[in-house]
Scaffold this motif. Structure first.
Motif, PDB file in Angstrom:
ATOM      1  N   SER A  40      -7.320   0.653  -0.081  1.00 51.64           N
ATOM      2  CA  SER A  40      -7.885   0.625   1.225  1.00 51.64           C
ATOM      3  C   SER A  40      -9.177  -0.050   1.265  1.00 51.64           C
ATOM      4  CB  SER A  40      -7.962   2.152   1.219  1.00 51.64           C
ATOM      5  OG  SER A  40      -8.983   2.610   0.618  1.00 51.64           O
ATOM      6  N   GLY A  41      -9.695  -0.640   0.383  1.00 51.83           N
ATOM      7  CA  GLY A  41     -11.157  -1.221   0.570  1.00 51.83           C
ATOM      8  C   GLY A  41     -11.059  -2.741   1.212  1.00 51.83           C
ATOM      9  N   ALA A  42     -10.049  -3.464   0.834  1.00 50.12           N
ATOM     10  CA  ALA A  42     -10.147  -4.934   1.483  1.00 50.12           C
ATOM     11  C   ALA A  42      -8.422  -5.100   1.457  1.00 50.12           C
ATOM     12  CB  ALA A  42     -10.697  -5.701   0.337  1.00 50.12           C
ATOM     13  N   SER A  43      -8.391  -6.483   2.280  1.00 51.60           N
ATOM     14  CA  SER A  43      -7.086  -6.765   2.378  1.00 51.60           C
ATOM     15  C   SER A  43      -6.743  -7.791   1.401  1.00 51.60           C
ATOM     16  CB  SER A  43      -7.235  -7.842   3.865  1.00 51.60           C
ATOM     17  OG  SER A  43      -5.867  -8.210   3.845  1.00 51.60           O
ATOM     18  N   LEU A  44      -5.972  -7.259   0.482  1.00 47.67           N
ATOM     19  CA  LEU A  44      -5.436  -7.868  -0.909  1.00 47.67           C
ATOM     20  C   LEU A  44      -3.929  -8.430  -0.580  1.00 47.67           C
ATOM     21  CD1 LEU A  44      -7.019  -5.154  -3.257  1.00 47.67           C
ATOM     22  CD2 LEU A  44      -8.175  -7.349  -2.421  1.00 47.67           C
ATOM     23  N   ILE A  78      -7.901 -12.416  -1.644  1.00 47.70           N
ATOM     24  CA  ILE A  78      -8.943 -11.225  -1.235  1.00 47.70           C
ATOM     25  C   ILE A  78      -9.285 -11.990   0.319  1.00 47.70           C
ATOM     26  CG2 ILE A  78     -10.867  -9.753  -1.305  1.00 47.70           C
ATOM     27  CD1 ILE A  78     -10.434 -10.588  -4.474  1.00 47.70           C
ATOM     28  N   GLU A  79      -8.843 -11.311   1.372  1.00 45.55           N
ATOM     29  CA  GLU A  79      -9.329 -11.908   2.623  1.00 45.55           C
ATOM     30  C   GLU A  79     -10.635 -11.916   2.934  1.00 45.55           C
ATOM     31  OE1 GLU A  79      -8.631 -10.597   7.262  1.00 45.55           O
ATOM     32  OE2 GLU A  79      -6.971 -10.092   6.065  1.00 45.55           O
ATOM     33  N   GLY A  80     -11.229 -13.293   3.257  1.00 45.79           N
ATOM     34  CA  GLY A  80     -12.609 -13.525   3.400  1.00 45.79           C
ATOM     35  C   GLY A  80     -13.457 -13.850   2.034  1.00 45.79           C
ATOM     36  N   THR A  81     -12.824 -13.688   0.806  1.00 50.01           N
ATOM     37  CA  THR A  81     -13.474 -13.675  -0.216  1.00 50.01           C
ATOM     38  C   THR A  81     -12.903 -15.048  -0.961  1.00 50.01           C
ATOM     39  OG1 THR A  81     -14.099 -11.357  -0.415  1.00 50.01           O
ATOM     40  CG2 THR A  81     -14.197 -12.731  -2.285  1.00 50.01           C
ATOM     41  N   LYS A 141       0.705  -1.098  -0.103  1.00 49.65           N
ATOM     42  CA  LYS A 141      -0.065   0.020  -0.113  1.00 49.65           C
ATOM     43  C   LYS A 141       0.826   1.389   0.206  1.00 49.65           C
ATOM     44  CE  LYS A 141      -3.593  -2.482   2.365  1.00 49.65           C
ATOM     45  NZ  LYS A 141      -4.822  -2.523   3.239  1.00 49.65           N
TER      46      LYS A 141
END
Length: 152
Positions: A92-96, A118-121, A55
């Motif tokens: 900033s929108g997701a843990s990638l 993608i964390e959780g996806t 990031k």
């Protein structure tokens, strides 16, 4: 002759000691060597992916030309400032986490076969097509979405 794998799944890093796996043949040693262009663009892609994963928009900006364009399945941006703002919203929108599986180079372009965790996806398969300026910075990125594998 067996071809050396060009990228390793270690974070998003492409191991620079494996760059000799593609390019022209060194006839005296029987080994292959990467072209200067290929070496530069692999280093730029590695820096771009490292900056994305970290990031670090300043570092990412150093890999881009002033007139860079970014196009994927959801966004389109032109110019370094707009591309960095768009990328900032994405990271900033997701843990990638991006992992580079392979890079294919054909001057002035390269294609990176990547997986975005993608964390959780899950894991999203993507092909990034890069075009480079003569100085090795990225002039354009076009991202093509592949399948999403749930559960990562």
């Amino acid at each position: 002759m067996q071809r050396t794998h060009l990228a390793h799944r270690v974070g998003c890093h492409t191991r620079h000691d494996d760059l000799e796996g593609a390019g022209r043949l060194n006839e005296t040693e029987g080994e292959t060597m990467a072209s200067d262009f290929e070496t530069r663009c692999r280093a730029t892609i590695s820096a771009y992916m490292d900056a994305f994963n970290g990031k670090d928009l300043d570092a990412l900006g150093r890999t881009l030309t002033d007139d860079v364009t970014l196009v994927d399945w959801d966004v389109s941006a032109s110019g370094r400032a707009e591309v960095l703002a768009t990328t900032g919203r994405i990271v900033s929108g997701a843990s990638l986490r991006i992992t580079v599986r392979d890079i294919l180079v054909s001057e002035p372009s390269a294609a990176a076969d990547i997986v975005i965790s993608i964390e959780g996806t899950g894991e999203l398969e993507v092909i990034d097509l890069f075009r480079f300026a003569p100085d090795g910075r990225i002039r354009s990125v076009r991202a093509f979405r592949g399948p999403l594998h749930a559960g990562a």
